[in-house]
Design an enzyme around this catalytic site. Structure first.
Site, PDB file in Angstrom:
ATOM      1  N   LYS A  59       0.679  -1.408   0.255  1.00  0.00           N
ATOM      2  CA  LYS A  59       0.474  -0.159  -0.232  1.00  0.00           C
ATOM      3  C   LYS A  59       0.831   1.189  -0.292  1.00  0.00           C
ATOM      4  CE  LYS A  59      -3.607  -2.359   2.718  1.00  0.00           C
ATOM      5  NZ  LYS A  59      -4.330  -2.509   3.437  1.00  0.00           N
ATOM      6  N   GLN A  61      -4.997  -1.071   9.300  1.00  0.00           N
ATOM      7  CA  GLN A  61      -4.763  -2.880   8.884  1.00  0.00           C
ATOM      8  C   GLN A  61      -5.835  -3.814   9.936  1.00  0.00           C
ATOM      9  OE1 GLN A  61      -3.930  -3.136   6.103  1.00  0.00           O
ATOM     10  NE2 GLN A  61      -3.638  -5.897   6.038  1.00  0.00           N
ATOM     11  N   ASP A 115     -11.233   3.050   3.405  1.00  0.00           N
ATOM     12  CA  ASP A 115     -11.611   1.221   3.001  1.00  0.00           C
ATOM     13  C   ASP A 115     -13.010   1.283   2.853  1.00  0.00           C
ATOM     14  OD1 ASP A 115      -9.845  -1.056   3.278  1.00  0.00           O
ATOM     15  OD2 ASP A 115      -9.494  -0.460   6.081  1.00  0.00           O
TER      16      ASP A 115
HETATM   17  N1  GUN Z   1      -7.077  -6.430   6.009  1.00  0.00           N
HETATM   18  C1  GUN Z   1      -6.665  -7.058   5.169  1.00  0.00           C
HETATM   19  N2  GUN Z   1      -7.404  -7.347   4.059  1.00  0.00           N
HETATM   20  C2  GUN Z   1      -7.532  -5.469   4.011  1.00  0.00           C
HETATM   21  C3  GUN Z   1      -8.064  -4.688   3.872  1.00  0.00           C
HETATM   22  O1  GUN Z   1      -8.971  -4.545   2.870  1.00  0.00           O
HETATM   23  N3  GUN Z   1      -8.850  -3.279   4.396  1.00  0.00           N
HETATM   24  C4  GUN Z   1      -8.317  -3.478   5.724  1.00  0.00           C
HETATM   25  N4  GUN Z   1      -8.043  -2.295   6.462  1.00  0.00           N
HETATM   26  N5  GUN Z   1      -7.486  -4.254   6.438  1.00  0.00           N
HETATM   27  C5  GUN Z   1      -7.314  -6.123   5.285  1.00  0.00           C
END
Ligand code: GUN
Length: 302
Positions: A54, A98, A121
Site C-alpha cells: 500500500k 490494517q 476502506d
Molecule cells: N486486511 C486485509 N484486507 C484488508 C483491507 O482491505 N483493509 C484493511 N483495513 N485491512 C485489511
C-alpha cells in the site's frame, strides 16, 4: 481456451496511471496531494506485506504517505486517540487501520472511530449506508467490490439487465458487490441473486448467471457445469493450497487457488479472472482511488 482473460495486473496499471495524472493536475492547481495514513498494529507478516504494498503504491501515484506502526500491546484507548489525531489532521484524507487487530482491541470500535469522510476502506457504518442508498450518496465504495466492478466495466461486459449471481455474503465482498450491481447507473442496473451456505441449489442459480462473482473462500467450489457458456466469471477466492519454491527468488511461496475450477471453467466462460492476477491487484488500486476521491470531495471537485 474460449474465455478472454481479465487481467487485473494490466487494468491496475491503466488506473494507477490515471490516478497519477489526476494527482499531478490537482497539485498544480490546488497545491495539495492526497494524504494516506496506514496504521499497523503488531508484526503480522501478512499485514506487513499488505501495508508495504500500500505504501509503495501510494508513493508511486504521488500521495503523501504516513506509515504509523504501533506495538502489538498498544491499548485500545491509545489507538483510538491516534485515530482521533489523524481525524483532525488536514493533510490526511484517508485513514486505514490494517486488519486484523490484536484480540484485546475491539475492531468494531476502532473502525467506527474513523471519520466517515476519511474512511477510504468504506467499512464505517455511515459508508455502508451511503453505499446502500447509492448514486451521489456514495463516497467510498469498499475496495474489493469496487475493483470487481472496474474489471467488469473495463472488459466491456454489459451489466444492464444482466443476471448477476454472487456466491458468498460477507460484509467486505458479497453483500456490498450485490448492492452495487443492483443500483441504478452505469456498470450496474443488474438483476442480482446472492447464494450462500444455506442455499438449497447453488448450481441452479449459478447456471443462470451472465456475470458470476464468487467470493466464498472454498477452493474449486464452482464446477465448470455450473457456468453458463459465455458468462463473465469473477473469482475473488485466494486460497492457500500449499507451498512451492519460487523460480525467481528461490524462496518458498504459497500456491494460490481460486474458488472456481479455472482450468475447466476457462473453456466455457466468455470472460474469466485468473488467481492470482485477477481481482487481487485491484484492491489496493481502489484504495488509492478512494483516497484521491476523499481529497476531491474536500476540494469540492466531486
Ligand atoms: N486486511 C486485509 N484486507 C484488508 C483491507 O482491505 N483493509 C484493511 N483495513 N485491512 C485489511
Amino acid at each position: 481456451m474460449a474465455a478472454k482473460l481479465i487481467k487485473g495486473t494490466e487494468i491496475r496499471e491503466v488506473i494507477l496511471e490515471e490516478i497519477t495524472q489526476e494527482v499531478k493536475q490537482i497539485k498544480e492547481k490546488h497545491g495539495m496531494v492526497p494524504g494516506l495514513v496506514t496504521i499497523l498494529v503488531g508484526e503480522n507478516p501478512a499485514s506487513i506485506s499488505y501495508v508495504t504494498l500500500k505504501i509503495q503504491t501510494a508513493h508511486r501515484v504521488g500521495f503523501k504517505e504516513v506509515q504509523d506502526s504501533q506495538p502489538v500491546d498498544i491499548s485500545e484507548k491509545d489507538l483510538l486517540a491516534l485515530i482521533d489525531k489523524y481525524n483532525k489532521d488536514d493533510s490526511i484524507h484517508g485513514i486505514l487501520v490494517q486488519l486484523p487487530l490484536p484480540k484485546h482491541i475491539d475492531e468494531k470500535k476502532v473502525l467506527n472511530a474513523i471519520d466517515p469522510d476519511k474512511d477510504v476502506d468504506g467499512f464505517h457504518p455511515v459508508n455502508v449506508g451511503r453505499l446502500m442508498i447509492g448514486g451521489s450518496e456514495v463516497k467510498f465504495p469498499p475496495c474489493t467490490p469496487a475493483g470487481i466492478q472496474e474489471l467488469i466495466v473495463r472488459s466491456g461486459v454489459e451489466t444492464s439487465g444482466a443476471e448477476v449471481v454472487v456466491v458468498g455474503r460477507s460484509n467486505i465482498v458479497g453483500k456490498p458487490i450485490a448492492n452495487m450491481m443492483l443500483q441504478k447507473g452505469p456498470g450496474a442496473n443488474s438483476t442480482v441473486t446472492v447464494v450462500h451456505t444455506r442455499t438449497k441449489d447453488m448450481a441452479f442459480h449459478c447456471k443462470r448467471a451472465d456475470i458470476l462473482i464468487v467470493a466464498a473462500g472454498v477452493p474449486d467450489l464452482v464446477k465448470p457445469e455450473w457456468i453458463k457458456p459465455g458468462a463473465c466469471v469473477i473469482d475473488v477466492g485466494v486460497n492457500r493450497v500449499g507451498e512451492k519454491v519460487s523460480e525467481k527468488t528461490g524462496k518458498k511461496v504459497a500456491i494460490l487457488k481460486g474458488d472456481v475450477d479455472f482450468e475447466a471453467a476457462k473453456e466455457i466462460a466468455g470472460y474469466i479472472t485468473p488467481v492470482p492476477g485477477g481481482v487481487g491487484p485491484m484492491t489496493i488500486t481502489m484504495l488509492m482511488r478512494n483516497t484521491l476521491r476523499s481529497l476531491k470531495f474536500k476540494l469540492g471537485l466531486m
